[in-house]
Each structure stands twice: as structure tokens, then as C-alpha cells.
Design a protein around this motif. Structure first.
Motif, PDB file in Angstrom:
ATOM      1  N   GLU A   1      -4.046   1.297  -0.640  1.00 20.39           N
ATOM      2  CA  GLU A   1      -3.567   2.504  -0.474  1.00 20.39           C
ATOM      3  C   GLU A   1      -2.412   2.405   0.752  1.00 20.39           C
ATOM      4  OE1 GLU A   1      -5.990   4.976   1.445  1.00 20.39           O
ATOM      5  OE2 GLU A   1      -5.870   4.472   3.316  1.00 20.39           O
ATOM      6  N   ARG A   2      -1.461   3.162   0.898  1.00 20.95           N
ATOM      7  CA  ARG A   2      -0.234   2.331   1.942  1.00 20.95           C
ATOM      8  C   ARG A   2      -0.649   2.508   2.707  1.00 20.95           C
ATOM      9  NH1 ARG A   2       4.778   2.383   0.108  1.00 20.95           N
ATOM     10  NH2 ARG A   2       5.083   4.118  -1.921  1.00 20.95           N
ATOM     11  N   ALA A   3      -0.127   1.421   4.038  1.00 18.58           N
ATOM     12  CA  ALA A   3      -1.115   1.054   5.466  1.00 18.58           C
ATOM     13  C   ALA A   3       0.029   1.727   6.798  1.00 18.58           C
ATOM     14  CB  ALA A   3      -0.866  -0.409   5.773  1.00 18.58           C
ATOM     15  N   ASP A   4      -1.103   2.087   7.322  1.00 11.96           N
ATOM     16  CA  ASP A   4      -0.618   2.982   8.077  1.00 11.96           C
ATOM     17  C   ASP A   4      -0.563   2.196   9.769  1.00 11.96           C
ATOM     18  OD1 ASP A   4      -3.431   3.325   8.581  1.00 11.96           O
ATOM     19  OD2 ASP A   4      -3.041   4.879   8.539  1.00 11.96           O
ATOM     20  N   HIS A   5      -0.518   0.829   9.645  1.00 11.94           N
ATOM     21  CA  HIS A   5      -1.048  -0.066  10.540  1.00 11.94           C
ATOM     22  C   HIS A   5       0.052  -0.063  11.660  1.00 11.94           C
ATOM     23  CE1 HIS A   5      -2.576  -3.209  13.395  1.00 11.94           C
ATOM     24  NE2 HIS A   5      -3.765  -3.486  12.687  1.00 11.94           N
ATOM     25  N   PRO A   6       0.259   0.069  13.001  1.00  9.15           N
ATOM     26  CA  PRO A   6       1.555  -0.241  13.507  1.00  9.15           C
ATOM     27  C   PRO A   6       1.901  -1.218  13.852  1.00  9.15           C
ATOM     28  CG  PRO A   6       0.459   0.379  14.976  1.00  9.15           C
ATOM     29  CD  PRO A   6      -0.362   0.573  14.105  1.00  9.15           C
ATOM     30  N   SER A   7       1.721  -2.632  13.565  1.00 14.52           N
ATOM     31  CA  SER A   7       1.749  -3.979  13.458  1.00 14.52           C
ATOM     32  C   SER A   7       3.088  -4.744  12.680  1.00 14.52           C
ATOM     33  CB  SER A   7       1.378  -4.908  14.162  1.00 14.52           C
ATOM     34  OG  SER A   7       0.145  -5.109  14.943  1.00 14.52           O
ATOM     35  N   PHE A   8       2.443  -3.677  10.963  1.00 10.46           N
ATOM     36  CA  PHE A   8       3.151  -3.646   9.356  1.00 10.46           C
ATOM     37  C   PHE A   8       4.366  -3.126   9.053  1.00 10.46           C
ATOM     38  CE2 PHE A   8      -1.498  -5.379   9.726  1.00 10.46           C
ATOM     39  CZ  PHE A   8      -1.205  -7.007   8.938  1.00 10.46           C
ATOM     40  N   HIS A   9       4.975  -4.333   8.508  1.00  6.61           N
ATOM     41  CA  HIS A   9       5.950  -3.155   7.961  1.00  6.61           C
ATOM     42  C   HIS A   9       5.788  -2.021   7.445  1.00  6.61           C
ATOM     43  CE1 HIS A   9       9.536  -1.665   5.755  1.00  6.61           C
ATOM     44  NE2 HIS A   9      10.369  -3.458   6.160  1.00  6.61           N
ATOM     45  N   PRO A  10       5.805  -0.731   7.548  1.00  6.54           N
ATOM     46  CA  PRO A  10       5.476   0.796   7.151  1.00  6.54           C
ATOM     47  C   PRO A  10       5.161   0.656   5.512  1.00  6.54           C
ATOM     48  CG  PRO A  10       7.354   1.262   8.154  1.00  6.54           C
ATOM     49  CD  PRO A  10       7.021  -0.242   8.799  1.00  6.54           C
ATOM     50  N   GLY A  11       6.627  -0.035   5.039  1.00  6.26           N
ATOM     51  CA  GLY A  11       6.814   0.253   4.162  1.00  6.26           C
ATOM     52  C   GLY A  11       6.227  -0.754   2.682  1.00  6.26           C
ATOM     53  N   LYS A  12       6.217  -2.143   3.264  1.00 10.42           N
ATOM     54  CA  LYS A  12       5.933  -3.636   2.894  1.00 10.42           C
ATOM     55  C   LYS A  12       4.597  -4.041   3.067  1.00 10.42           C
ATOM     56  CE  LYS A  12      10.149  -5.287   2.193  1.00 10.42           C
ATOM     57  NZ  LYS A  12      11.130  -5.995   2.440  1.00 10.42           N
ATOM     58  N   SER A  13       3.087  -2.741   3.172  1.00 10.20           N
ATOM     59  CA  SER A  13       2.259  -3.242   3.417  1.00 10.20           C
ATOM     60  C   SER A  13       1.137  -1.995   3.188  1.00 10.20           C
ATOM     61  CB  SER A  13       1.937  -3.152   5.046  1.00 10.20           C
ATOM     62  OG  SER A  13       2.055  -2.048   5.892  1.00 10.20           O
ATOM     63  N   ALA A  14      -0.469  -2.617   3.222  1.00 13.42           N
ATOM     64  CA  ALA A  14      -1.368  -1.542   2.093  1.00 13.42           C
ATOM     65  C   ALA A  14      -2.657  -1.901   3.390  1.00 13.42           C
ATOM     66  CB  ALA A  14      -0.769  -2.047   0.718  1.00 13.42           C
ATOM     67  N   HIS A  15      -3.710  -0.883   2.644  1.00 12.22           N
ATOM     68  CA  HIS A  15      -4.783  -1.179   3.321  1.00 12.22           C
ATOM     69  C   HIS A  15      -5.917  -1.470   1.244  1.00 12.22           C
ATOM     70  CE1 HIS A  15      -4.303  -0.407   7.118  1.00 12.22           C
ATOM     71  NE2 HIS A  15      -4.189   0.801   6.761  1.00 12.22           N
ATOM     72  N   VAL A  16      -6.419  -2.372   1.486  1.00 11.67           N
ATOM     73  CA  VAL A  16      -7.368  -2.877   0.262  1.00 11.67           C
ATOM     74  C   VAL A  16      -8.894  -2.734   0.653  1.00 11.67           C
ATOM     75  CG1 VAL A  16      -8.747  -4.604  -0.903  1.00 11.67           C
ATOM     76  CG2 VAL A  16      -6.611  -4.924   0.890  1.00 11.67           C
ATOM     77  N   LEU A  17      -9.119  -1.393  -0.361  1.00 12.60           N
ATOM     78  CA  LEU A  17     -10.452  -0.447  -0.293  1.00 12.60           C
ATOM     79  C   LEU A  17     -11.742  -1.451  -1.239  1.00 12.60           C
ATOM     80  CD1 LEU A  17      -8.960   3.422   0.401  1.00 12.60           C
ATOM     81  CD2 LEU A  17      -9.500   1.433   2.340  1.00 12.60           C
ATOM     82  N   LEU A  18     -12.485  -0.998  -0.700  1.00 16.02           N
ATOM     83  CA  LEU A  18     -13.650  -1.301  -1.307  1.00 16.02           C
ATOM     84  C   LEU A  18     -14.953   0.350  -1.719  1.00 16.02           C
ATOM     85  CD1 LEU A  18     -15.308  -3.534  -3.216  1.00 16.02           C
ATOM     86  CD2 LEU A  18     -16.558  -3.929  -0.078  1.00 16.02           C
ATOM     87  N   GLY A  19     -14.870   0.871  -2.312  1.00 18.89           N
ATOM     88  CA  GLY A  19     -15.044   1.957  -2.479  1.00 18.89           C
ATOM     89  C   GLY A  19     -14.298   2.538  -1.145  1.00 18.89           C
ATOM     90  N   LYS A  20     -15.701   3.002  -0.318  1.00 27.02           N
ATOM     91  CA  LYS A  20     -14.301   4.229   0.560  1.00 27.02           C
ATOM     92  C   LYS A  20     -14.585   2.915   1.787  1.00 27.02           C
ATOM     93  CE  LYS A  20     -16.642   8.863  -0.627  1.00 27.02           C
ATOM     94  NZ  LYS A  20     -16.463   9.430   0.000  1.00 27.02           N
ATOM     95  N   LYS A  21     -15.019   2.217   2.220  1.00 28.14           N
ATOM     96  CA  LYS A  21     -14.020   1.026   3.570  1.00 28.14           C
ATOM     97  C   LYS A  21     -13.062   0.476   2.939  1.00 28.14           C
ATOM     98  CE  LYS A  21     -19.732   0.632   4.019  1.00 28.14           C
ATOM     99  NZ  LYS A  21     -20.164  -1.078   3.931  1.00 28.14           N
ATOM    100  N   LYS A  22     -12.694   0.370   4.288  1.00 29.00           N
ATOM    101  CA  LYS A  22     -11.490  -0.752   3.956  1.00 29.00           C
ATOM    102  C   LYS A  22     -12.011  -1.788   4.305  1.00 29.00           C
ATOM    103  CE  LYS A  22      -8.852  -0.796   7.758  1.00 29.00           C
ATOM    104  NZ  LYS A  22      -8.217  -0.196   8.786  1.00 29.00           N
TER     105      LYS A  22
END
Length: 787
Positions: free
Chosen positions: A628-649
Motif C-alpha cells: 500500500e502507498r506509504a505515508d511516512h514523512p521521511s519518504f517521497h509520497p509518490g515513490k514509497s510503499a508499505h509491505v503488509l504481511l496480512g494486517k501487520k506492517k
């Protein structure tokens, strides 16, 4: 600890040079740092008897002295000194002699009369500080002429400098080290004289009150008819050899006994104890007190104080007060011999920046039972030197008595431990030579440890005592009688090794950084003020502001590594680090979470970094992975993602925000991935199952669809999985295109799909049915248009 060898010989008869003695002590466990003799510089200085003194005919302030220097002819010395007389014996620096400060003396004429050297003061011999002498040093009447001054004053024995470990405070004394030497050489230990005859008196005894549990014992005695003056030469020379400046007889005796016995003492002028009561209590904090060195000090809470009812008269275990010091007109003295909590003394010494010989001993937890021995010893010396009368009362407040420890150890156990064949009687002799009371009962040693050896608690401690005195060099080396079996790695260790091998195989280099960072680092990676990651564990005594807190993320550490590589003109870098972050929780200790961080820079490496993530997912057999798209302030908002394992990040990866790169002075774009290793390890499937090679051919179809740019390819792949069923074996993205030929806000996505039936050969009709179903779902769910 400085050990003057001449002083040592007062207690044990040995005839060895300083180097041999130092080697023996080191081998027995008392490490010798060096051997020195500051008086070796004195050359060609002898004792001389003045037989005749005449006035210089050409100078009113000069005198011509005839001096006998032994068997040689008398010599003439011209001097301006006035404190000598005919018959006195004085130190004489002859022609080509050297004084303590390095000055060379030669014969020469003074107003036409040849002087064959010079007379010496204690200052010129290094026995007193500069400016403290009033004239020549006058030696005792029975001193023979022509003798080397170092031999006469006992300055030629050498001084051993020993490193005393914190568990052996008994060796912070000449007597304690003499005990060690006695045991090593098998020579009898000659203890000092502790006897004295107290004087009966009807004066009211001083009272003592211990108002804190931090004082273990406090003893006091009163000395009257005190005559303050210089100490005798043997006391002064002993103190100077040990590095302590003589002051006056009463003060010098407290220092002498402290060095001899290991118990600090203090002498108070009784006039300053106005209430007649000595109290040991803790400071409230903020009090002002001027110590003997003339410095006013601000005290902190829990500093131990020696007080009367109204005023502070000393800092317990550290230093007395300026007002209560021994003065020239002091006639009545209160002697203090006490014991205080070592940790409290060490803390106060550190806070006040006041390190003394007394604090060095107290903070190593010396034996409270030494207090009485030291008090008896100084009373003996006061009586012997005739500088006062000791009254017949002793105040002794001892609320926490230290008792000897009892141990039973078999001689067979000691022999098996050391690989020796010593008799129980021999072991007992060794232990008794150290004043460790030992009796032999068959194969068992019944041991009572002395209270000054507070380091003997278990049978292994006794083994060490036997070994070091018997001599480590006398023990034959043996092979341990154990079966060495190599243990396997823990499951997490196996998984970590597997992960490291995978990362190295993908061209990454390991990076290692500190676990502590600065709060400024969180600003550089743009963490907002309300971020939970700003709730950090602070370091109590940091190396500096840059290392003041424990990290809660490893992004800043990896950015530092990448920036350092770019600053050194490396065109690209591929790094990984496995380390810990520290997250505060309700327990006293933070949660230590192990994290993998990967950092890259060089070119557009987003998909390369995603590939590293996918390799890790495949290597560890993870299923149920989504992005899913990442919302982390240290990363570029359009070029980052979270990797989810089920519901865990599981991880976050992508291009670092341009502002973060600017904060680290990086010109090239950086790409970082941060992965929670515990989540990875717990979900890992390491078991591999064999899959039979397919017998029947596959059928491939290419599909290209036009979709909105906002649609994630993950949504397309989820439709593939759901609608493809068991016939869809795999799918591969091979093209994503956006350009002028396509409408604005649209992109073209192309996949290669592979169909296979494991039981038989597929027909086109079966494949088309499933494939058309996928296309219709794409059109319906995502608004896709088949190209």
C-alpha cells in the motif's frame, strides 16, 4: 599505591632488590606498575661533622667551616648559613655532586677562599617543599661522618608503584603489602606496636551520634597536652617516599598510620567542637563548607558530614574543615577513626572533584575493624614521640559489625581444580600465612576468613589464594577434563545467517553504526513533533549531544552512511545494516526491536529496492503479502510503499524525501528499506517441499490494458489470482507505459499469463474461458480497456 621498600623492611626481613620483589608481587597477583627512586638523583652527598667555624675575613655574612667527612682529609666549606654550630653533623654536597632539583655543585672560590662544596638543607635534598626551610639540615649527634646521605636517611631503597584492584583494599597499606610479601617469601611478619598507656582523667568524654545508616563505625579518643611541631626524620622520610608532604607532627602521624595500616584518621582541634558532641549525618543539599585546602564547596544531598550540634567540621571520608584543622597553638586533639559507606564517599568525591588518600580507601570498602587498630597505633606513636597524653576513654559507635566468613573446602577439590598434588597441611600453611585462619580436618579445610578480606566468599576464592602464593609458575599446565561439544545455532540465528547471505548475494555491503543518535537527527528525517518515535530513551552520561538518545528508527543512521559514501566520491552505494531500535513502553526498560535497513543511491533504484524486498519474501516463504502507498514523512509520497504481511506492517521502502536528502547534503536520490525482523522471522517458512516437474505443456497469453494512472498494479494482480483459479500458474509484469499516444491520466500495463493443468493438456476453449473472465472483471472492476 606506592610501596617504599625501606619501609616494607620494617615489617618483613627480605634481602632482594626492587626488581626481584616487584616480579614476585606481580606473580602473586599484586600488579607492579613500575620501580622508581626519586632520590637516585642525589650524587656525592655525604655526612660531615663541623669541627671549626670562623668568620670570613672578607665578608661579614659568610663563615668558613672545617668539616670532617670520614677517613679523608678535612675539607673547607664556605657558607652563609647561620643555624649550625661546631660539633653539628650536616649533609655536605662535595665537588661534582647533584642536588634533588638537578643542580650540580662544584668547588669554587668565595671571596678568595676555596669552598669544596656546600652544606644542604632539607629542601635541597628533596625532603621539604621549596620555601619551607629556615636553614641547614642538622642530623642527629650520633650520625657518623662520611656516610652517603641516602643511606643515612633511608632514601636508597626504591619505591614500587602497585595497581591495587578494587577487591583488595587491604593492600592499600604498607602492612597489607608486607603480609603479601611475608606469604610469598615465607618470612615472618613483624607487626607494629599497638600498645600505649592511657592517662586517667575526669574530663567529660566527647559524645558521638551516628544519624545515618551510611556510617558503619565511628571511634574517637582525646589527646591532651599536645605539643605541635616538626615530625622526627624517620616519619618525614617515610611520608616523602610515599608521596605525602610532611606538615606537622600530629597531622603527619595520621597520614603515617593511614599508609601503614590502611585506615584513614583525622585529628580535630577540640576547641572547634563547641557542643561536645560529634554527629555523623547527611547533608540536606546546598550547604556551603570551606575545606582544609581553602576552597569553599557547595554540598549536595546525601554528602556525609562530621558536625557538632551547630557547625560542619568535616566532610566524612574526604577532608576536614579549615576552621577545625590542627594549629600551632592546639593543645587538645580529638582523634577520629571511622568507617563510611564506600559508594556514598565515591559519589561525593566525584561530585565535589575532591579526591584524597582517605576517599581512595573508603570508596573501596575497607574493613571497619581496622578503625580500632589504627587508633591504637597512633596513640602508641603519640606516646612514644612524647607529643601528647592519650586519655583513658574511647568512644566506639559500631552499629553494623562486620563478622568473619566461614568456609569449608576439601583439599582434593583444590588439587583437582589446579592440577596439583599439595597436602592439606601445605594449603593450610599458605592460607595461614595470609592470616586466613585455617584448620585441617581430614580432607577438609575449615576456614575463617579475616574481615579485612571481604573478597573471600566461595571455595573458588580459596583456590585462587592457594594458587597465587604457591606460584602459578609451579603449576603444570593440564588439559581440561571436559567433553567439548559444538552447539548448534538458535532458530533466529539460522534465519539471520540466511538473511545476511541473501543480502550479500544481491551485492549489498554490511554497515555498522552506533545505537545512540542526536534528537537533531529526527528533525533531519522530517519526523513531526507529535510522532511517537520522538519518545526516546535518554542516555544519562552521553559522550556528547550527537550521542545523547537511543534511536527509535535506523533511517537516520543509514542516511549518515550513504551521505558519508557520497561525500567520499563513491558513485554508488548498496548497504545493509541489522541493528536494534529502542522503543519506550510501560516497563522500566525499553523494547529492543531488531530491524533490517537497506540503503541505496546511484540511479533510479526504486524497482531494484523492491526486487530486494521480493527476494527476501521469496527466500523466507512468506505468503499473504500486499503493498500500500506509504505515508511516512521521511519518504517521497509518490515513490514509497508499505509491505503488509496480512494486517501487520512488515517493511517500508522507497525513495527518501528530497528535503531529507538536502538535510544530509546529498545530490543523488537515496532509497531505503526498513524491515521488522521479528515479524519476518516469526512468519518465515523454512521447510522446502518437492514439487514434481509438470508433465503437460503450458499455454501463454499476453494481456495489455489501458487503466487510470491511479490504479495500482497490485489491484490487477489480485484479480488475476481470484479469477485465474487453479489453471493460472503464474503472471509476469513486463511493461508499464505512459506517453503522448495515451490519454492524459492513463497508463498501459502489460502482463504475460501462464496457464497449465497438472492432470492433462489444456484446450484453447478452456484457456479462453478463464482468460475472458479475467478481462471482463478488469473492465468491470477497474474500468480497464483491452488494447
Amino acid at each position: 599505591m606506592k610501596l617504599p621498600i625501606n619501609w616494607l623492611k620494617d615489617y618483613v626481613d627480605i634481602d632482594v632488590d626492587g626488581k626481584t620483589l616487584g616480579d614476585a608481587l606481580t606473580l602473586s597477583g599484586s600488579k607492579v606498575e613500575g620501580l622508581e627512586n626519586p632520590f637516585d638523583i642525589l650524587k656525592n652527598i655525604v655526612t660531615g661533622n663541623i669541627t671549626k667555624i670562623e668568620k670570613h675575613p672578607e665578608a661579614d655574612k659568610l663563615q668558613v667551616c672545617t668539616v670532617e667527612i670520614g677517613e679523608e682529609e678535612p675539607i673547607v666549606i664556605v657558607t652563609a648559613a647561620t643555624n649550625m654550630k661546631e660539633g653539628d653533623t650536616v649533609p655536605v654536597a662535595l665537588h661534582q655532586s647533584t642536588l634533588f632539583d638537578g643542580s650540580e655543585i662544584k668547588k669554587g672560590k668565595l671571596r678568595d677562599i676555596l669552598s669544596n662544596g656546600m652544606f644542604c638543607s632539607e629542601e635541597e635534598l628533596g625532603l621539604k617543599e621549596k620555601g619551607t626551610c629556615d636553614g641547614l639540615m642538622i642530623l642527629p649527634l650520633d650520625t657518623p661522618a662520611g656516610k652517603d646521605i641516602k643511606e643515612v636517611l633511608g632514601l636508597n631503597g626504591g619505591i614500587l608503584d602497585l595497581e591495587i584492584t578494587s577487591n583488595r583494599p587491604d593492600c592499600l597499606s604498607i602492612l597489607g603489602l608486607a603480609r603479601e610479601v611475608s606469604a610469598v617469601y615465607g618470612a615472618p611478619l613483624k607487626k607494629p606496636d599497638f600498645t600505649f598507656n592511657p592517662q586517667k582523667s575526669d574530663v567529660d568524654p566527647v559524645k558521638v551520634s551516628i544519624d545515618t545508616p551510611l556510617s558503619r563505625r565511628y571511634m574517637a579518643r582525646e589527646v591532651v597536652d599536645v605539643v605541635i611541631g616538626e615530625s622526627p626524620d624517620f616519619i618525614k622520610s617515610r611520608l616523602l617516599e610515599a608521596g605525602i608532604r610532611p606538615i606537622s607532627n600530629m597531622v603527619d602521624l595520621t597520614n603515617f598510620v593511614m599508609l601503614e595500616i590502611g585506615q584513614p584518621l583525622h585529628a580535630f582541634d577540640k576547641r572547634e567542637i563547641t557542643s561536645g558532641v560529634i554527629r555523623v549525618k547527611e547533608a540536606a543539599g546546598g550547604e556551603k563548607f570551606t575545606t582544609l585546602d581553602g576552597n569553599e564547596r557547595t554540598l549536595r544531598e546525601n554528602t556525609l558530614l562530621i558536625m557538632d550540634d551547630d557547625n560542619i567540621i568535616g566532610l566524612a571520608g574526604l577532608m576536614g574543615g579549615l576552621d577545625s584543622e590542627i594549629k600551632e597553638d592546639t593543645t587538645t586533639v580529638i582523634l577520629e577513626s571511622a568507617n563510611f559507606d564506600g559508594v556514598t564517599i565515591r559519589n561525593a568525591s566525584s561530585y565535589l572533584n575532591l579526591r584524597t588518600d582517605a576517599s581512595t580507601r573508603f570508596d573501596k570498602d575497607i574493613d571497619p575493624n581496622l578503625a580500632e587498630l589504627a587508633l591504637d597505633r597512633i596513640c602508641h606513636l603519640i606516646e612514644k614521640l612524647g607529643i601528647g597524653k592519650v586519655l583513658d576513654y574511647t568512644v566506639d559507635v559500631y552499629p553494623m559489625r562486620r563478622e568473619p566468613n566461614q568456609l569449608s573446602v576439601s583439599s582434593d577439590y583444590i588439587n583437582r581444580f589446579l592440577g596439583t598434588d599439595l597436602s592439606g597441611q601445605k594449603m593450610a600453611e599458605i592460607l595461614n600465612s595470609l592470616e586466613i585462619d585455617t584448620k585441617v580436618d581430614g580432607d577438609v579445610l575449615e576456614i575463617t576468613t579475616p574481615t579485612f578480606r571481604n573478597d573471600l566468599f566461595i571455595k573458588e576464592d580459596i583456590v585462587e589464594e592457594v594458587a597465587r602464593i604457591y606460584g602459578y609458575n609451579n603449576i603444570n599446565p593440564t588439559v581440561p577434563h571436559v567433553n567439548a561439544e559444538r552447539g548448534g545455532r538458535y532458530p533466529y540465528q539460522i534465519l539471520r545467517r540466511k538473511l545476511e547471505n541473501s543480502l550479500v548475494a544481491q551485492g549489498l555491503y554490511e554497515s555498522i553504526s552506533y545505537s545512540f543518535i542526536s534528537r537533531k537527527d529526527l528533525q533531519k528525517i522530517l519526523l513531526p513533533e507529535d510522532s511517537p518515535l520522538r519518545n526516546m530513551v535518554e542516555i544519562r552520561n552521553p559522550l556528547g549531544e550527537d550521542f545523547s538518545v537511543m534511536r527509535t528508527t535506523m533511517i537516520s543512521s543509514m542516511m549518515e552512511s550513504l551521505a558519508r559514501n557520497e561525500a567520499r566520491s563513491n558513485e554508488e552505494a548498496s548497504l545493509y545494516e541489522i541493528g536494534k531500535i529502542y522503543l519506550k513502553n510501560e516497563s522500566p526498560l525499553p523494547e529492543e526491536r531488531e530491524v533490517l535497513t537497506v540503503g541505496l543511491y546511484g540511479k533510479d533504484l526504486f524497482y531494484h529496492l523492491k526486487g530486494i524486498v521480493e527476494v527476501i519474501i521469496e527466500e523466507f516463504g512468506l505468503t499473504g503479502i500486499t503493498y500500500e502507498r506509504a505515508d511516512h514523512p521521511s519518504f517521497h509520497p509518490g515513490k514509497s510503499a508499505h509491505v503488509l504481511l496480512g494486517k501487520k506492517k512488515l517493511a517500508t521502502f522507497g525513495e527518501i524525501h528530497p528535503k531529507v536528502s538536502q538535510n544530509y547534503n546529498m545530490e543523488k536520490a537515496s532509497f531505503i528499506m526498513e524491515l521488522d525482523l521479528m515479524t519476518l522471522y516469526n512468519a518465515a517458512v523454512t521447510e522446502k517441499k518437492y514439487v514434481e516437474i509438470p508433465k503437460y505443456p503450458s499455454v501463454t497469453r499476453d494481456i495489455a490494458v489501458l487503466i487510470d494512472d491511479a490504479v495500482l498494479v497490485q489491484e490487477i494482480e489480485m484479480i488475476f489470482k481470484k479469477q485465474g483459479g487453479s489453471l493460472l500458474e503464474s503472471y509476469t509484469l513486463f511493461d508499464v507505459y505512459k506517453g503522448k499516444q495515451l490519454p492524459e491520466g492513463k497508463k498501459s500495463v502489460a502482463y504475460n499469463l501462464v496457464y497449465r493443468n497438472k492432470e492433462r493438456t489444456l484446450t484453447d476453449k478452456e484457456v479462453n474461458k478463464v482468460h475472458d473472465k479475467i478481462v471482463r472483471t478488469l473492465e468491470h472492476m477497474l474500468g480497464a480497456v483491452l488494447r
